[in-house]
Design an enzyme around this catalytic site. Sequence first.
Site, PDB file in Angstrom:
ATOM      1  N   ASP A 101     -18.808 -38.330 -12.697  1.00  0.00           N
ATOM      2  CA  ASP A 101     -18.350 -37.919 -14.025  1.00  0.00           C
ATOM      3  C   ASP A 101     -16.848 -37.640 -13.960  1.00  0.00           C
ATOM      4  OD1 ASP A 101     -19.946 -36.487 -16.686  1.00  0.00           O
ATOM      5  OD2 ASP A 101     -17.804 -36.087 -16.405  1.00  0.00           O
ATOM      6  N   ILE A 102     -16.134 -38.075 -14.974  1.00  0.00           N
ATOM      7  CA  ILE A 102     -14.675 -37.946 -15.005  1.00  0.00           C
ATOM      8  C   ILE A 102     -14.237 -36.488 -15.215  1.00  0.00           C
ATOM      9  CG2 ILE A 102     -14.205 -38.231 -17.483  1.00  0.00           C
ATOM     10  CD1 ILE A 102     -12.171 -40.415 -16.681  1.00  0.00           C
ATOM     11  N   GLN A 132     -25.074 -34.499 -26.767  1.00  0.00           N
ATOM     12  CA  GLN A 132     -24.795 -35.853 -26.266  1.00  0.00           C
ATOM     13  C   GLN A 132     -23.540 -36.412 -26.922  1.00  0.00           C
ATOM     14  OE1 GLN A 132     -28.052 -38.614 -26.855  1.00  0.00           O
ATOM     15  NE2 GLN A 132     -27.035 -40.253 -25.707  1.00  0.00           N
ATOM     16  N   HIS A 153     -27.946 -41.473 -20.306  1.00  0.00           N
ATOM     17  CA  HIS A 153     -27.382 -41.132 -18.996  1.00  0.00           C
ATOM     18  C   HIS A 153     -28.010 -39.843 -18.487  1.00  0.00           C
ATOM     19  CE1 HIS A 153     -24.826 -39.522 -22.206  1.00  0.00           C
ATOM     20  NE2 HIS A 153     -24.562 -38.491 -21.421  1.00  0.00           N
ATOM     21  N   HIS A 164     -27.380 -36.673 -16.076  1.00  0.00           N
ATOM     22  CA  HIS A 164     -26.379 -35.923 -15.318  1.00  0.00           C
ATOM     23  C   HIS A 164     -27.068 -35.375 -14.069  1.00  0.00           C
ATOM     24  CE1 HIS A 164     -23.231 -35.257 -18.544  1.00  0.00           C
ATOM     25  NE2 HIS A 164     -24.276 -35.503 -19.322  1.00  0.00           N
TER      26      HIS A 164
HETATM   27  P1  AMP Z   1     -22.784 -36.248 -22.643  1.00  0.00           P
HETATM   28  O1  AMP Z   1     -21.939 -35.142 -23.232  1.00  0.00           O
HETATM   29  O2  AMP Z   1     -24.098 -35.811 -22.114  1.00  0.00           O
HETATM   30  O3  AMP Z   1     -22.882 -37.439 -23.573  1.00  0.00           O
HETATM   31  O4  AMP Z   1     -21.999 -36.723 -21.341  1.00  0.00           O
HETATM   32  C1  AMP Z   1     -21.009 -37.682 -21.329  1.00  0.00           C
HETATM   33  C2  AMP Z   1     -20.279 -37.508 -20.031  1.00  0.00           C
HETATM   34  O5  AMP Z   1     -19.463 -38.639 -19.810  1.00  0.00           O
HETATM   35  C3  AMP Z   1     -19.330 -36.291 -20.000  1.00  0.00           C
HETATM   36  O6  AMP Z   1     -19.747 -35.401 -18.965  1.00  0.00           O
HETATM   37  C4  AMP Z   1     -17.965 -36.909 -19.717  1.00  0.00           C
HETATM   38  O7  AMP Z   1     -17.176 -36.126 -18.864  1.00  0.00           O
HETATM   39  C5  AMP Z   1     -18.341 -38.236 -19.081  1.00  0.00           C
HETATM   40  N1  AMP Z   1     -17.329 -39.280 -19.185  1.00  0.00           N
HETATM   41  C6  AMP Z   1     -16.584 -39.617 -20.270  1.00  0.00           C
HETATM   42  N2  AMP Z   1     -15.795 -40.660 -19.988  1.00  0.00           N
HETATM   43  C7  AMP Z   1     -16.037 -41.002 -18.683  1.00  0.00           C
HETATM   44  C8  AMP Z   1     -15.527 -41.997 -17.796  1.00  0.00           C
HETATM   45  N3  AMP Z   1     -14.609 -42.898 -18.184  1.00  0.00           N
HETATM   46  N4  AMP Z   1     -15.991 -42.034 -16.535  1.00  0.00           N
HETATM   47  C9  AMP Z   1     -16.928 -41.141 -16.123  1.00  0.00           C
HETATM   48  N5  AMP Z   1     -17.460 -40.193 -16.903  1.00  0.00           N
HETATM   49  C10 AMP Z   1     -17.022 -40.117 -18.163  1.00  0.00           C
END
Ligand code: AMP
Length: 115
Positions: free
Chosen positions: A31-32, A95, A101, A103
Amino acid sequence: MASLTLFEKIILGEIPAKKVYEDEWALAFYDINPQAPVHVLVIPKKKARNFSELSAWSHEEVAHYMNAIQKTIEILAIKEKGYRLVFNTGDFGGQSVDYLHAHILGGRSLSWPPG
Ligand code: AMP
């Protein structure tokens, strides 16, 4: 055609990601914006918008996705100490990316409830 989500672009290699595990069915990457020392996302290669849509999949397809999550947990070496698996789903679930996805969070003791 509907525009691709961020995670579909990662599957296609259009957006870079730090991969942890990949097979025919799924892809795991860091995760970024990590919320724990270990924070990895596992996405299926077959499109589903959220956890609820898994009910339309065959048992075999769901099993392949779950297996990829298990393998990722093994690679991360967090099995013994413990970890948290989260599927944020929909608006109330927090979300933000409209593509299924999981986590995986670990590497420290995590608080509960999650606020
Ligand atoms: P959610 O809030 O459950 O939809 O989680 C989306 C997740 O995607 C968040 O934890 C973000 O930090 C992660 N995210 C957003 N952009 C990227 C990216 N380019 N690479 C990896 N993770 C990302």
